[in-house]
Design a protein around this motif. Sequence first.
Motif, PDB file in Angstrom:
ATOM      1  N   LYS A  24       8.593   8.403  -1.914  1.00 42.23           N
ATOM      2  CA  LYS A  24       9.652   8.587  -2.912  1.00 42.23           C
ATOM      3  C   LYS A  24      10.944   7.857  -2.548  1.00 42.23           C
ATOM      4  O   LYS A  24      11.689   7.441  -3.437  1.00 42.23           O
ATOM      5  N   ILE A  25      11.235   7.711  -1.255  1.00 42.52           N
ATOM      6  CA  ILE A  25      12.463   6.999  -0.878  1.00 42.52           C
ATOM      7  C   ILE A  25      12.214   5.497  -0.733  1.00 42.52           C
ATOM      8  O   ILE A  25      13.161   4.741  -0.503  1.00 42.52           O
ATOM      9  N   ASN A  26      10.952   5.090  -0.863  1.00 40.12           N
ATOM     10  CA  ASN A  26      10.609   3.678  -0.866  1.00 40.12           C
ATOM     11  C   ASN A  26      11.372   2.991  -2.004  1.00 40.12           C
ATOM     12  O   ASN A  26      11.242   3.383  -3.166  1.00 40.12           O
ATOM     13  N   PRO A  27      12.174   1.984  -1.704  1.00 42.25           N
ATOM     14  CA  PRO A  27      12.959   1.335  -2.776  1.00 42.25           C
ATOM     15  C   PRO A  27      12.113   0.864  -3.946  1.00 42.25           C
ATOM     16  O   PRO A  27      12.483   1.045  -5.111  1.00 42.25           O
ATOM     17  N   MET A  28      10.948   0.273  -3.669  1.00 41.85           N
ATOM     18  CA  MET A  28      10.131  -0.262  -4.755  1.00 41.85           C
ATOM     19  C   MET A  28       9.483   0.839  -5.587  1.00 41.85           C
ATOM     20  O   MET A  28       9.167   0.625  -6.761  1.00 41.85           O
ATOM     21  N   TYR A  29       9.284   2.011  -5.013  1.00 42.17           N
ATOM     22  CA  TYR A  29       8.807   3.141  -5.813  1.00 42.17           C
ATOM     23  C   TYR A  29       9.810   3.443  -6.920  1.00 42.17           C
ATOM     24  O   TYR A  29       9.442   3.669  -8.075  1.00 42.17           O
ATOM     25  N   ASN A  30      11.086   3.420  -6.558  1.00 41.49           N
ATOM     26  CA  ASN A  30      12.127   3.724  -7.537  1.00 41.49           C
ATOM     27  C   ASN A  30      12.231   2.642  -8.612  1.00 41.49           C
ATOM     28  O   ASN A  30      12.380   2.944  -9.797  1.00 41.49           O
ATOM     29  N   LEU A  57      17.092   8.765 -10.679  1.00 40.38           N
ATOM     30  CA  LEU A  57      16.391   7.500 -10.476  1.00 40.38           C
ATOM     31  C   LEU A  57      17.362   6.320 -10.542  1.00 40.38           C
ATOM     32  O   LEU A  57      17.304   5.409  -9.715  1.00 40.38           O
ATOM     33  N   LEU A  58      18.255   6.365 -11.498  1.00 39.14           N
ATOM     34  CA  LEU A  58      19.255   5.308 -11.625  1.00 39.14           C
ATOM     35  C   LEU A  58      20.144   5.260 -10.387  1.00 39.14           C
ATOM     36  O   LEU A  58      20.489   4.182  -9.894  1.00 39.14           O
ATOM     37  N   GLY A  59      20.470   6.445  -9.860  1.00 36.72           N
ATOM     38  CA  GLY A  59      21.287   6.508  -8.658  1.00 36.72           C
ATOM     39  C   GLY A  59      20.578   5.933  -7.443  1.00 36.72           C
ATOM     40  O   GLY A  59      21.185   5.213  -6.639  1.00 36.72           O
ATOM     41  N   MET A  60      19.272   6.222  -7.310  1.00 41.88           N
ATOM     42  CA  MET A  60      18.508   5.683  -6.175  1.00 41.88           C
ATOM     43  C   MET A  60      18.384   4.164  -6.257  1.00 41.88           C
ATOM     44  O   MET A  60      18.522   3.467  -5.245  1.00 41.88           O
ATOM     45  N   CYS A  61      18.140   3.643  -7.455  1.00 38.50           N
ATOM     46  CA  CYS A  61      18.035   2.188  -7.623  1.00 38.50           C
ATOM     47  C   CYS A  61      19.366   1.510  -7.293  1.00 38.50           C
ATOM     48  O   CYS A  61      19.393   0.445  -6.659  1.00 38.50           O
ATOM     49  N   THR A  62      20.454   2.125  -7.716  1.00 36.74           N
ATOM     50  CA  THR A  62      21.783   1.581  -7.431  1.00 36.74           C
ATOM     51  C   THR A  62      22.086   1.649  -5.938  1.00 36.74           C
ATOM     52  O   THR A  62      22.639   0.704  -5.352  1.00 36.74           O
ATOM     53  N   LEU A  63      21.714   2.769  -5.319  1.00 39.81           N
ATOM     54  CA  LEU A  63      21.965   2.955  -3.889  1.00 39.81           C
ATOM     55  C   LEU A  63      21.228   1.908  -3.066  1.00 39.81           C
ATOM     56  O   LEU A  63      21.826   1.283  -2.166  1.00 39.81           O
ATOM     57  N   TRP A  64      19.953   1.674  -3.370  1.00 43.33           N
ATOM     58  CA  TRP A  64      19.188   0.690  -2.607  1.00 43.33           C
ATOM     59  C   TRP A  64      19.716  -0.722  -2.816  1.00 43.33           C
ATOM     60  O   TRP A  64      19.738  -1.534  -1.890  1.00 43.33           O
ATOM     61  N   TYR A 112       0.813  -1.215   0.000  1.00 44.74           N
ATOM     62  CA  TYR A 112       0.000   0.000   0.000  1.00 44.74           C
ATOM     63  C   TYR A 112       0.848   1.267   0.000  1.00 44.74           C
ATOM     64  O   TYR A 112       0.362   2.330  -0.410  1.00 44.74           O
ATOM     65  N   LEU A 113       2.085   1.167   0.443  1.00 44.96           N
ATOM     66  CA  LEU A 113       2.978   2.317   0.415  1.00 44.96           C
ATOM     67  C   LEU A 113       3.542   2.553  -0.978  1.00 44.96           C
ATOM     68  O   LEU A 113       4.005   3.646  -1.297  1.00 44.96           O
ATOM     69  N   THR A 114       3.485   1.539  -1.828  1.00 48.87           N
ATOM     70  CA  THR A 114       4.051   1.621  -3.170  1.00 48.87           C
ATOM     71  C   THR A 114       2.950   1.913  -4.182  1.00 48.87           C
ATOM     72  O   THR A 114       1.911   1.248  -4.167  1.00 48.87           O
ATOM     73  N   PRO A 115       3.140   2.880  -5.069  1.00 51.54           N
ATOM     74  CA  PRO A 115       2.107   3.213  -6.059  1.00 51.54           C
ATOM     75  C   PRO A 115       1.994   2.161  -7.163  1.00 51.54           C
ATOM     76  O   PRO A 115       2.448   2.358  -8.287  1.00 51.54           O
TER      77      PRO A 115
END
Length: 272
Positions: free
Chosen positions: A217-223, A242-249, A192-195
């Motif tokens: 927005k910081i939810n890993p699955m959102y990214n 976006l690529l940076g957030m996916c890599t970071l998580w 439910y936290l993920t769109p």
Amino acid sequence: MPPASTKPRGLFPPAFFKKDLLILEQLVGKDFKLKYRRSFLGVAWSVLNPLLMMVIMSIVFSYLFGSNVENFPLYLIVGNVTFTLMADSTNAALTSIIQAAPLLKKIKVHRYIFPVQKVLFALVNYSFSLIAVAIVMLFFRIMPTLNLLWLPVGLLLLMFFCVGVGLTIGALAVFFRDVIHLWGVVLTAWTYLTPIFWDLSLLEAKHAPMWIISLVKINPMYNYLQFMRDIFLWQRPPSPELLGMCTLWAAIAMLIGIFVFRKTEHKFILYV
């Protein structure tokens, strides 16, 4: 002349990887046969299931709640199959060590293989789900573009994330069985936290507090969902942010997973 050294060359000898790859291949094949054994439609269920869910959820969320997302069915199915990949792989990895107890007690094998194998098997099922995505794109006359070349990158980052999470919860479940029940609650809340069936503009339209929007927005699955929707639906490459957030998580999950697993794996045999 001094005797030849029996020490293997390099940090990891080739046999190290060959043995693990062979075991992974056998375990994935075994799971595949067990999943579809005595099933009339077989792998077709991996295509039909996301399609049926998309039809039902599209009717509910598009018409009853008035979703304004363009090509909402494609938006929905891409988000659904991507989140399902994470949920299925981590759910299976959660009990992978416990279920492998008879094998661990009989032969010497690297224990990390079992969580990794569950993630790889979920990826195999995901590959069949992409057929359903292709059918929806064809129905809505959305032509694929070269941006789909980003798909292996997105999947690789998501796989690292799932492996990291799987290593962590798989190791913890050996010592604390409550983790098995708790993870179901976490996944429900995470859904439910993920769109998946809604979009962020709904929160903004409702003037939701900024901390809630930031949490989403910081939810890993959102990214990861945004990454997949960019290349499938909006037909654009993922942004550097976006690529940076996916890599970071992916990196954070792997570092935590490796740390927890290596600290605890020598005690598995005592608790399984």
